[in-house]
Design a protein around this motif. Structure first.
Motif, PDB file in Angstrom:
ATOM      1  N   GLU A 302      41.508  38.314  32.154  1.00  0.00           N
ATOM      2  CA  GLU A 302      41.260  36.870  32.127  1.00  0.00           C
ATOM      3  C   GLU A 302      39.788  36.566  32.382  1.00  0.00           C
ATOM      4  O   GLU A 302      39.425  35.464  32.788  1.00  0.00           O
ATOM      5  CB  GLU A 302      42.155  36.152  33.144  1.00  0.00           C
ATOM      6  CG  GLU A 302      42.116  36.700  34.550  1.00  0.00           C
ATOM      7  CD  GLU A 302      43.113  35.998  35.484  1.00  0.00           C
ATOM      8  OE1 GLU A 302      43.602  34.899  35.147  1.00  0.00           O
ATOM      9  OE2 GLU A 302      43.391  36.556  36.550  1.00  0.00           O
ATOM     10  N   SER A 303      38.925  37.537  32.102  1.00  0.00           N
ATOM     11  CA  SER A 303      37.497  37.380  32.404  1.00  0.00           C
ATOM     12  C   SER A 303      36.856  36.274  31.568  1.00  0.00           C
ATOM     13  O   SER A 303      35.865  35.673  31.993  1.00  0.00           O
ATOM     14  CB  SER A 303      36.756  38.696  32.188  1.00  0.00           C
ATOM     15  OG  SER A 303      36.864  39.136  30.844  1.00  0.00           O
ATOM     16  N   HIS A 304      37.414  35.982  30.375  1.00  0.00           N
ATOM     17  CA  HIS A 304      36.819  34.925  29.553  1.00  0.00           C
ATOM     18  C   HIS A 304      37.010  33.553  30.199  1.00  0.00           C
ATOM     19  O   HIS A 304      36.170  32.662  30.019  1.00  0.00           O
ATOM     20  CB  HIS A 304      37.404  34.948  28.137  1.00  0.00           C
ATOM     21  CG  HIS A 304      38.884  34.866  28.059  1.00  0.00           C
ATOM     22  ND1 HIS A 304      39.707  35.895  28.473  1.00  0.00           N
ATOM     23  CD2 HIS A 304      39.713  33.876  27.619  1.00  0.00           C
ATOM     24  CE1 HIS A 304      40.970  35.549  28.286  1.00  0.00           C
ATOM     25  NE2 HIS A 304      40.997  34.325  27.784  1.00  0.00           N
ATOM     26  N   TYR A 305      38.086  33.382  30.969  1.00  0.00           N
ATOM     27  CA  TYR A 305      38.252  32.133  31.705  1.00  0.00           C
ATOM     28  C   TYR A 305      37.224  32.039  32.832  1.00  0.00           C
ATOM     29  O   TYR A 305      36.684  30.968  33.102  1.00  0.00           O
ATOM     30  CB  TYR A 305      39.661  32.042  32.283  1.00  0.00           C
ATOM     31  CG  TYR A 305      40.750  31.916  31.245  1.00  0.00           C
ATOM     32  CD1 TYR A 305      40.884  30.749  30.497  1.00  0.00           C
ATOM     33  CD2 TYR A 305      41.641  32.957  31.006  1.00  0.00           C
ATOM     34  CE1 TYR A 305      41.890  30.623  29.539  1.00  0.00           C
ATOM     35  CE2 TYR A 305      42.650  32.843  30.052  1.00  0.00           C
ATOM     36  CZ  TYR A 305      42.765  31.676  29.325  1.00  0.00           C
ATOM     37  OH  TYR A 305      43.749  31.551  28.383  1.00  0.00           O
ATOM     38  N   ALA A 374      52.615  25.476  46.372  1.00  0.00           N
ATOM     39  CA  ALA A 374      53.819  25.938  45.662  1.00  0.00           C
ATOM     40  C   ALA A 374      53.483  26.390  44.246  1.00  0.00           C
ATOM     41  O   ALA A 374      54.116  25.972  43.275  1.00  0.00           O
ATOM     42  CB  ALA A 374      54.889  24.848  45.650  1.00  0.00           C
ATOM     43  N   GLY A 375      52.502  27.285  44.139  1.00  0.00           N
ATOM     44  CA  GLY A 375      52.056  27.719  42.827  1.00  0.00           C
ATOM     45  C   GLY A 375      52.802  28.897  42.245  1.00  0.00           C
ATOM     46  O   GLY A 375      52.695  29.161  41.043  1.00  0.00           O
ATOM     47  N   TYR A 376      53.546  29.633  43.068  1.00  0.00           N
ATOM     48  CA  TYR A 376      54.240  30.812  42.551  1.00  0.00           C
ATOM     49  C   TYR A 376      55.436  30.419  41.691  1.00  0.00           C
ATOM     50  O   TYR A 376      56.152  29.452  41.984  1.00  0.00           O
ATOM     51  CB  TYR A 376      54.728  31.699  43.697  1.00  0.00           C
ATOM     52  CG  TYR A 376      53.631  32.357  44.500  1.00  0.00           C
ATOM     53  CD1 TYR A 376      52.678  33.164  43.884  1.00  0.00           C
ATOM     54  CD2 TYR A 376      53.553  32.167  45.882  1.00  0.00           C
ATOM     55  CE1 TYR A 376      51.667  33.766  44.630  1.00  0.00           C
ATOM     56  CE2 TYR A 376      52.550  32.776  46.636  1.00  0.00           C
ATOM     57  CZ  TYR A 376      51.608  33.564  46.002  1.00  0.00           C
ATOM     58  OH  TYR A 376      50.616  34.154  46.732  1.00  0.00           O
ATOM     59  N   ILE A 555      41.625  25.730  32.076  1.00  0.00           N
ATOM     60  CA  ILE A 555      41.688  26.432  33.357  1.00  0.00           C
ATOM     61  C   ILE A 555      42.887  25.939  34.173  1.00  0.00           C
ATOM     62  O   ILE A 555      43.642  26.738  34.737  1.00  0.00           O
ATOM     63  CB  ILE A 555      40.389  26.215  34.162  1.00  0.00           C
ATOM     64  CG1 ILE A 555      39.179  26.759  33.370  1.00  0.00           C
ATOM     65  CG2 ILE A 555      40.482  26.883  35.530  1.00  0.00           C
ATOM     66  CD1 ILE A 555      39.219  28.245  33.083  1.00  0.00           C
ATOM     67  N   LEU A 556      43.088  24.634  34.199  1.00  0.00           N
ATOM     68  CA  LEU A 556      44.100  24.056  35.083  1.00  0.00           C
ATOM     69  C   LEU A 556      45.525  24.317  34.612  1.00  0.00           C
ATOM     70  O   LEU A 556      46.422  24.521  35.439  1.00  0.00           O
ATOM     71  CB  LEU A 556      43.882  22.542  35.202  1.00  0.00           C
ATOM     72  CG  LEU A 556      42.621  22.090  35.941  1.00  0.00           C
ATOM     73  CD1 LEU A 556      42.465  20.582  35.842  1.00  0.00           C
ATOM     74  CD2 LEU A 556      42.668  22.517  37.401  1.00  0.00           C
ATOM     75  N   TYR A 557      45.737  24.321  33.307  1.00  0.00           N
ATOM     76  CA  TYR A 557      47.116  24.339  32.813  1.00  0.00           C
ATOM     77  C   TYR A 557      47.440  25.553  31.952  1.00  0.00           C
ATOM     78  O   TYR A 557      48.456  25.560  31.254  1.00  0.00           O
ATOM     79  CB  TYR A 557      47.395  23.037  32.043  1.00  0.00           C
ATOM     80  CG  TYR A 557      47.292  21.831  32.937  1.00  0.00           C
ATOM     81  CD1 TYR A 557      48.286  21.545  33.866  1.00  0.00           C
ATOM     82  CD2 TYR A 557      46.180  20.997  32.888  1.00  0.00           C
ATOM     83  CE1 TYR A 557      48.183  20.450  34.711  1.00  0.00           C
ATOM     84  CE2 TYR A 557      46.064  19.896  33.736  1.00  0.00           C
ATOM     85  CZ  TYR A 557      47.072  19.625  34.643  1.00  0.00           C
ATOM     86  OH  TYR A 557      46.964  18.547  35.494  1.00  0.00           O
ATOM     87  N   LYS A 560      49.793  31.209  34.178  1.00  0.00           N
ATOM     88  CA  LYS A 560      49.309  31.994  35.308  1.00  0.00           C
ATOM     89  C   LYS A 560      49.385  33.480  35.001  1.00  0.00           C
ATOM     90  O   LYS A 560      50.394  33.982  34.492  1.00  0.00           O
ATOM     91  CB  LYS A 560      50.152  31.683  36.558  1.00  0.00           C
ATOM     92  CG  LYS A 560      49.666  32.345  37.833  1.00  0.00           C
ATOM     93  CD  LYS A 560      50.540  31.921  39.000  1.00  0.00           C
ATOM     94  CE  LYS A 560      50.135  32.576  40.306  1.00  0.00           C
ATOM     95  NZ  LYS A 560      48.811  32.160  40.763  1.00  0.00           N
ATOM     96  N   MET A 561      48.295  34.199  35.292  1.00  0.00           N
ATOM     97  CA  MET A 561      48.261  35.649  35.114  1.00  0.00           C
ATOM     98  C   MET A 561      48.141  36.310  36.474  1.00  0.00           C
ATOM     99  O   MET A 561      47.370  35.879  37.319  1.00  0.00           O
ATOM    100  CB  MET A 561      47.077  36.081  34.243  1.00  0.00           C
ATOM    101  CG  MET A 561      47.152  35.620  32.798  1.00  0.00           C
ATOM    102  SD  MET A 561      45.669  36.086  31.853  1.00  0.00           S
ATOM    103  CE  MET A 561      45.834  37.877  31.797  1.00  0.00           C
ATOM    104  N   GLY A 562      48.908  37.353  36.668  1.00  0.00           N
ATOM    105  CA  GLY A 562      48.798  38.100  37.919  1.00  0.00           C
ATOM    106  C   GLY A 562      47.625  39.057  37.873  1.00  0.00           C
ATOM    107  O   GLY A 562      47.181  39.481  36.796  1.00  0.00           O
TER     108      GLY A 562
END
Length: 638
Positions: A302-305, A374-376, A555-557, A560-562
């Motif tokens: 996810e380095s491009h983000y 509560a992001g998980y 970025i916000l939406y 999600k990447m682990g």
């Protein structure tokens, strides 16, 4: 940031063995390679390794009050030390340094055990007050900094930042605690206050321990001095909530920017780290130093983000590509963590800390955002299950979903929507047991197969779910989502996330600060309604809304990447033979803990691609590495 150690002999106040104390201190050289020192008097020995961050010239430890009757060793940072200095000076205290450490000494003189309630920061410290004959240890609100302790057979009390400092004593019993083994294979770590060893403990977050000269340290009981309140706020509008959130976040970040050494931030490109960088960019004159790692495997990269945020805020960005097949750290990790630790993201975390240390000595991270807001994904899943539970009584749910859970095949290979076995099993349980089932790295039925019948007998019916049940019973809220967040703040956050970051960063003499875990920020966020955190299946709802003026929707939406590694592929490919040797190592099989037939079955099924046993095999592999490193006395060994 530092490492601390100590010996206290309350029974006889005998002379402390300097060589033993210095040996303890040296085990933590990596935590403070700049300098180290020890202090001894009858019955007391304190040691310190220093990584200088504030008051480089005069902040050496152990540090004393004016008449040397009070001495402390301290690991961490006190962010409100300037305000405390002014308050304590007005009360008549005289400061000899500009060090935040000295505020602890004078705060103890002024407020005694309540001194911790005046501190804002991350810390673990010990104080010896000769006049009162009192030895006092404390750990910060959320457990950002570690503290381990034990009582030796001869009555001496020993403590250290890392477990390895205690293991430097040959007389410390190495007996492994069976309940800790059960917990490790459920959680992937050993939750506070237990360690893998029967006779060593972690001081839990927000707890303190008081010992007295002439007393018995084995009978001393830690007491809690802080807790996450989850006290609801007065109703406020969405706009007011978002504006106050940003103001409080900015203030928390600003409070953690003081350092006399180079400072920067981790930037993964996720919401949390990007929010920290956005706040830093508005508070500093110079461009923010940021760092990230890229992976050769695009599925994990996810380095491009991160580059997008770095370009938006014109940071001095550093990014290095890490080979995804970075599996040479297995034995190194076992040495860093001192007890079994199965979170494989410790590998990239180690690498990003290594990269950051090339440019900075202090780095701010975004850890804590998922627990706060509560992001998980597991919160979303748990609340969906809870909605189903609310429609059906347990008397009906348990037999129906229990049968479906047992009958439905385990389909790791299938699309997620068809992997219903775990969901059915969770629905047959209540909220806490269902959540435990969902987050366990190895669920109950797998642990039952993994462990030998003899070891299951030693557990005497104990189940790792008791850890979560105990915290749920103490939760200051009955809101279901808040209860789960509270549980994670007592288990997963200190036991996995903060442990991982502390050991990986300290291995490189890097200090990591976590503004999202500023206790004042956490207190305020805990009082927000659950519906503002998890709404329509979206975690971090209010956090993302508040950050819309600062970060793009990309970025916000985004999904999600682990921060993860291709573990299943490793264990079928380059790590296959070493994994097989480790899992079938006689050292492991002779413990009597495991069912050898099930170990062989897991290996064969995983290598053949029939099932994905990577999580279980990695946990066993790391347990074997722990045994080789520590020479433990295993409970099942005859």
């Amino acid at each position: 940031m530092c490492g601390i150690v100590g010996i206290f002999d309350p029974r006889g106040m005998r002379d402390i063995d300097r060589a033993a104390l210095e040996r303890m201190n040296q085990t933590q050289f990596h935590r403070g390679p700049v300098e180290g020192d020890v202090y001894l008097e009858p019955g007391v020995g304190l040691g310190h390794r220093r990584l200088s961050i504030i008051d480089l010239a005069a902040g050496q430890q152990p540090l004393f009050n004016e008449d040397h009757s009070v001495v402390t060793v301290f690991n961490g940072e006190i962010y409100n030390f300037r305000a405390l200095m002014a308050e304590l000076t007005a009360l008549g205290h005289v400061f000899r340094t500009r060090s935040d450490t000295e505020t602890i000494v004078h705060a103890w003189e002024q407020w005694g055990e309540d001194c911790v309630k005046h501190l804002r920061g991350m810390f673990a410290f010990a104080i010896w007050d000769r006049r009162q004959g009192t030895f006092f240890l404390a750990r910060d609100h959320l457990g950002i900094k570690p503290l381990h302790y034990a009582t030796l057979p001869d009555g001496r009390f020993v403590f250290g930042s890392e477990l390895k400092s205690l293991l430097s004593f040959p007389e410390l019993p190495r007996a492994v605690e069976p309940r800790a083994v059960e917990e490790y294979f459920a959680y992937g770590y050993v939750p506070e206050p237990r360690t893998i060893f029967q006779h060593a403990f972690k001081l839990a977050p927000g707890h303190a321990l008081t010992l007295r000269a002439g007393g018995d340290p084995a009978t001393a009981v830690p007491h809690r001095w802080w807790d996450v309140p989850f006290t609801p706020h007065a109703p406020m509008s969405q706009q007011a909530m978002e504006e106050e959130l940003v103001a409080r976040l900015r203030e928390a970040v600003e409070s953690q920017l003081e350092a006399e050494v180079p400072l920067g931030a981790f930037l993964s490109g996720g919401v949390d780290s990007s929010a920290i960088v956005a706040m830093m960019a508005g508070l500093t004159r110079e461009p923010v130093n940021t760092c990230s790692i890229a992976f050769t495997d695009s599925a994990f990269d996810e380095s491009h983000y991160a580059r997008q945020v770095a370009e938006q805020y014109k940071t001095r960005h550093q990014c290095e590509t890490v080979d995804q097949d970075d599996y040479g750290l297995v034995d190194l990790l076992a040495g860093l963590y001192d007890e079994p630790y199965a979170d494989s993201s410790a590998i990239p975390t180690y690498r990003v800390c290594e990269l950051a240390r090339k440019r900075v000595t202090v780095a701010l991270s975004g850890d804590g955002g998922d627990e706060n807001f509560a992001g998980y994904r597991r919160y979303r899943m748990a609340m969906g299950e809870q909605q189903v539970r609310s429609m059906l009584p347990l008397a009906l749910r348990k037999p129906v979903f229990g049968f479906l859970g047992s009958a439905y095949p385990k389909a790791d290979w299938a699309p997620r929507m068809f992997r219903a076995k775990t969901t059915f099993e969770a629905l047959a349980r209540d909220l806490v047991d269902g959540y435990f089932h969902g987050v366990s790295i190895l669920v109950d039925r797998v642990r039952d197969q993994l462990f030998s019948s003899g070891f299951r007998g030693q557990l005497q019916g104990y189940r790792a779910a008791e850890v979560m049940r105990g915290h749920a019973a103490n939760a200051p809220t009955d809101d279901p989502l808040s209860v789960l967040q509270y549980i994670d703040m007592k288990t997963y956050l200190p036991g996995d996330i903060l442990t991982k970051v502390d050991r990986a960063s300290m291995a490189h003499a890097l200090e990591v600060r976590v503004p999202l875990l500023d206790h004042q920020f956490v207190e305020w966020v805990s009082g927000l309604p659950s519906s503002s955190k998890l709404r329509n299946g979206e975690g971090k709802h209010v956090f993302k809304k508040a950050l819309q003026p600062y970060l793009s929707d990309d970025i916000l939406y985004r999904k999600k990447m682990g921060f993860s590694i291709p573990l299943a592929r490793w264990l079928r490919g380059p790590l296959r033979e070493s994994m097989r040797r480790a899992v079938l190592n006689p050292l492991l099989l002779d413990t009597g803990i495991f069912n050898p037939d099930y170990l062989r079955l897991m290996i064969d099924e995983h290598v053949a691609g029939a099932k994905d046993h990577s999580t279980a095999l990695w946990a066993v592999l790391m347990f074997e590495a722990f045994l080789r490193k520590n020479g433990a006395d295993l409970p099942g060994r005859s």
